[in-house]
Enzyme design. Structure first.
Site, PDB file in Angstrom:
ATOM      1  N   GLU A  85       0.812  -1.221   0.000  1.00  0.00           N
ATOM      2  CA  GLU A  85       0.000   0.000   0.000  1.00  0.00           C
ATOM      3  C   GLU A  85       0.842   1.267   0.000  1.00  0.00           C
ATOM      4  O   GLU A  85       0.555   2.225  -0.715  1.00  0.00           O
ATOM      5  CB  GLU A  85      -0.948   0.013   1.201  1.00  0.00           C
ATOM      6  N   HIS A 130      -9.566  -4.963  10.978  1.00  0.00           N
ATOM      7  CA  HIS A 130     -10.151  -4.836   9.644  1.00  0.00           C
ATOM      8  C   HIS A 130     -11.422  -3.993   9.620  1.00  0.00           C
ATOM      9  O   HIS A 130     -12.142  -4.007   8.636  1.00  0.00           O
ATOM     10  CB  HIS A 130     -10.498  -6.221   9.088  1.00  0.00           C
TER      11      HIS A 130
END
Ligand SMILES: Cc1ncc(C[n+]2csc(CCOP(=O)(O)OP(=O)(O)O)c2C)c(N)n1
Ligand SMILES: [Mg+2]
Lengths: 380, 339
Positions: free
Chosen positions: B73, B142
């Site tokens: 990322e 998450h």
């Protein structure tokens, strides 16, 4: 050890600790075509300008004209000058916070660089970036970045965009290469490794140049970096060709970088360069340099890249005393003028506080044209 | 904010499509229109997207414009920002905004500051998008609602649609915008169906939408919880409480004028925000309301947030953790002194 009494040929210090200059893909190195003496003199001028600029910059910092952090490029001039000479003017460049040399070598006027540090409206970023954040759209300099390592993914992105514009939008072969500079300390940032993986994976024409001056602040490369004696091994691990280049010699930098850059352009592939150099001054303005010896500093000082180029020219009778004197005087005047100009430049008006946060309605940036702040400026 | 053409949705043909189709339609139409636009992210191409948002786009645009990245990322967000500085218009898909935290430096330190730090020389026309918010029993790592964290940063725009129609209209506007846009989607809503106009369709930033008119209390929300507000409003209507539901659609810019207008009418306000309460868009709305509507309010602004704890896994705990219709109803009754 009593290094001062050693003959000048003795070189007991090697901050890079190389077991020999290992270059796994040496194809690009070793060429020494003669260089046009006029070009060499131009490089000498560029390097002298950076040296003078940085010396005066330290004074201005001491006089509190410059705030924040300020990192001096003295000792590494051959890198910025040689590298920019090896690329085309529209090849994008991005670097870290030790960026004055890159800005000047790229063609930014000394006054715009100095005024930026003075926090004045005449600065290259209207005084909103400071010493660590030099930007110059006109000269394809995409910053000056203060976060160690952050600029390397950006550099890979610049090269990605060059390739995308040529190949995907215009349907022609890639024509540009990006240069992305980092320090040796930045080698340990994850962002660098992610960027190298992407560059290797996507065939991105970016030359990642590690200005390996042996230290990140007070940490020698061997205290912070595994395989510090052989950092190209890191790039090789990502399928990227690595080269070792003598960053203290502008001719080597120019020759090697020209070959490396043209190879990247031709093959549309990345490369990594272990650019071995030494910073003569402290890390920033507040560094007592306790982590290295005077003897070591003196040894490297005797290797001064400016001295080397002068010698090269003088040996060939290509630099007369008169020419050198003129050059030095011009440079002194230019830098002095940059200080006076920066003093005279107004502070940014308070409206600037709220400008450039978003493109509209405040920002002058409109995608392609020259930003308003640079229109009419005598950028060289 | 850039000027945009708003096409009246009633003028174009509408049909029922899913939220994910609406997002894809916006991206696809913009990619046909502008070759500078491309999509990159994990599993966006060959796998058709982790949540099938980009399904079929590889077939139409090929691997040069629909780009599978490694799990990297920080690297690919930074790379896309560099490309945006050069004038391309990347769409970066984060499989989840939860994973954007490892890219905090490029998305917060580079994208929203580049224009300012360069004195207006280099902008960053980029869209970061992906799944945001809890609700799928994914546990704490998450389940991030990043609106609280990231809306704090000047220089970015933050978009959070609550229905398929807005998903398309706001995504189109986001891609055409010249500034960095953080576009928050909810995986829980991707299958939601609704009428979506065909063709060019833009919803301007900074314009809230009244999703239900009412007279007794203003419910201010954005993203998925707007739907919980609508449920709560239906429930409260049975008790004779008439709620006005405002869907903010963008957090930055924030359409405070619409909130003020509604609160001047109802005199009561409950803000429903799925991020944590401390330093959140919800607290910002409350603060601005106390400034603008001090004399109009008949009670302090009540707020419903996710509970101030890491997101739990267990189904019952997670449901209670989130703003839900029951908690919203309780807040409204309390605000209206009817508890
Ligand atoms: C992410 C991050 N961590 C720490 C710093 C503070 N810092 C600035 S420069 C520096 C040393 C970097 O050394 P190197 O990469 O070798 O570059 P050099 O200064 O030698 O040019 C440090 C630790 C920073 N700017 N960013
Ligand atoms: Mg270093």
């Amino acid at each position: 050890m009593s290094m001062l009494s050693e003959p000048s040929t003795s070189r007991p210090f090697d901050v890079h600790g190389s077991p020999g200059e290992r270059t796994l893909a040496p194809a690009a190195t070793g060429r020494r075509d003669p260089v046009d003496p006029a070009l060499c003199r131009q490089w000498l001028r560029d390097m002298l300008l950076i040296r003078e600029f940085e010396n005066r910059c330290m004074q201005q910092y001491q006089d509190k004209k410059i705030g924040g952090f300020c990192h001096i490029y003295i000792g590494q001039e051959a890198v910025a000058v040689g590298c920019t000479a090896a690329v085309r003017p529209n090849d994008p460049i991005v670097t870290a916070y030790r960026d004055h040399g890159h800005a000047l070598a790229r063609g930014m006027a000394a006054r715009h660089c100095m005024a930026e540090m003075f926090g004045k409206i005449g600065g290259c970023a209207k005084g909103k970036g400071g010493s660590m954040h030099m930007f110059d759209r006109e000269h394809h300099l995409y910053g000056g970045h203060g976060i160690v390592g952050a600029q390397i993914p950006l550099g890979v992105g610049l090269a990605f965009a060059c390739k995308y514009m040529d190949e995907v939008i215009d349907g022609r072969p890639n024509s540009r290469v990006a240069l992305a500079f980092l320090g040796d300390g930045a080698l340990n940032q994850g962002a660098i490794h992610e960027a190298m993986n992407l560059a290797g994976l996507f065939d991105i024409p970016c030359v990642i140049i590690c200005e390996n001056n042996g230290y990140s602040m007070g940490t020698s490369i061997h205290r912070g970096t595994t395989m510090g004696h052989d950092i190209i091994s890191k790039a090789i691990g990502y399928g990227i060709d690595g080269y070792v280049v003598d960053g203290m010699d502008v001719l080597s930098v120019y020759h090697d970088m020209s070959a490396i850059v043209e190879k990247c352009r031709r093959e549309s592939r990345p490369a990594f360069v272990d650019m071995r150099c030494y910073r003569f001054k402290g890390h920033s303005m507040s560094d007592p340099r306790k982590y290295r010896t005077t003897e070591e500093e003196l040894q490297y000082a005797s290797d001064d890249p400016i001295g080397r180029l002068k010698l090269h020219l003088e040996e060939r009778g290509e630099l007369s005393d008169a020419v050198l004197k003129d050059m030095q005087r011009e440079i002194r005047d230019e830098v002095r003028e940059s200080i006076a100009w920066s003093e005279a430049s107004p502070e940014p008006p308070m409206t600037e506080l709220y400008h450039d946060v978003f493109v509209e309605p405040h920002g002058p940036y409109n995608g392609t044209s020259l930003p308003k702040m640079l229109q009419g400026k005598d950028l060289r | 904010m850039s000027t945009v053409t708003v096409i009246d949705p009633t003028m174009s043909a509408t049909r029922e499509i899913e939220f994910r189709d609406a997002l894809r339609e916006a991206m696809t139409q913009e990619m046909r229109r502008d070759p500078r636009v491309f999509l990159l992210g994990e599993e966006v191409a060959q796998y058709n997207g982790a949540y099938k948002v980009s399904k079929g786009m590889l077939d139409e645009f090929g691997p040069r414009r629909i780009i599978d990245t490694p799990i990297s990322e920080s690297g690919f967000a930074g790379m896309a920002i560099g490309a945006a500085m050069m004038g391309l218009r990347p769409i970066v898909e984060f499989m989840s905004w939860s994973f954007s935290l490892v890219a905090a430096d490029p998305i917060l330190n580079n994208a929203p500051k580049m224009l300012y730090m360069s004195g207006g020389q280099f902008g960053c026309p980029i869209v970061f998008r992906g799944n945001d918010g809890a609700g799928g029993q994914l546990g704490s790592t998450h389940s991030w609602c990043v609106e609280g964290l990231f809306s704090n940063v000047p220089g970015l725009k933050m978009v959070i649609p609550s229905c398929p129609e807005d998903a398309k209209g706001l995504m189109t506007t986001a891609i055409r915008d010249d500034d960095p846009v953080f576009f928050l989607e909810s995986e829980r809503m991707l299958g939601m169906k609704g009428h979506v106009p065909e063709g060019d369709y833009l919803v301007p930033f900074g314009q809230a939408k009244v999703r239900r008119e009412g007279t007794d209390c203003t419910l201010v929300s954005f993203g998925r919880p707007v739907n919980f507000c609508l449920d709560a409003a239906a429930e409260l209507a049975k008790e004779g409480i008439s709620c006005e539901v405002l869907d903010m659609r963008t957090i930055r810019p924030l359409d405070i004028d619409s909130i003020v207008r509604s609160v001047r009418k109802t005199n009561y306000c409950v803000v429903v925000d799925q991020s944590w309460s401390f330093g959140s868009p919800g607290s910002e709305v409350a603060s601005q309301l106390h400034q603008h509507c001090f004399d109009d309010l008949d009670n302090f602004v009540h707020r419903v947030h996710s509970a101030d704890v890491p997101t739990p896994y267990a189904f019952n705990l997670e449901q209670e953790y989130l703003p839900n219709a029951r908690r919203i109803c309780e807040a409204v009754r309390s605000c209206l002194y009817r508890a």
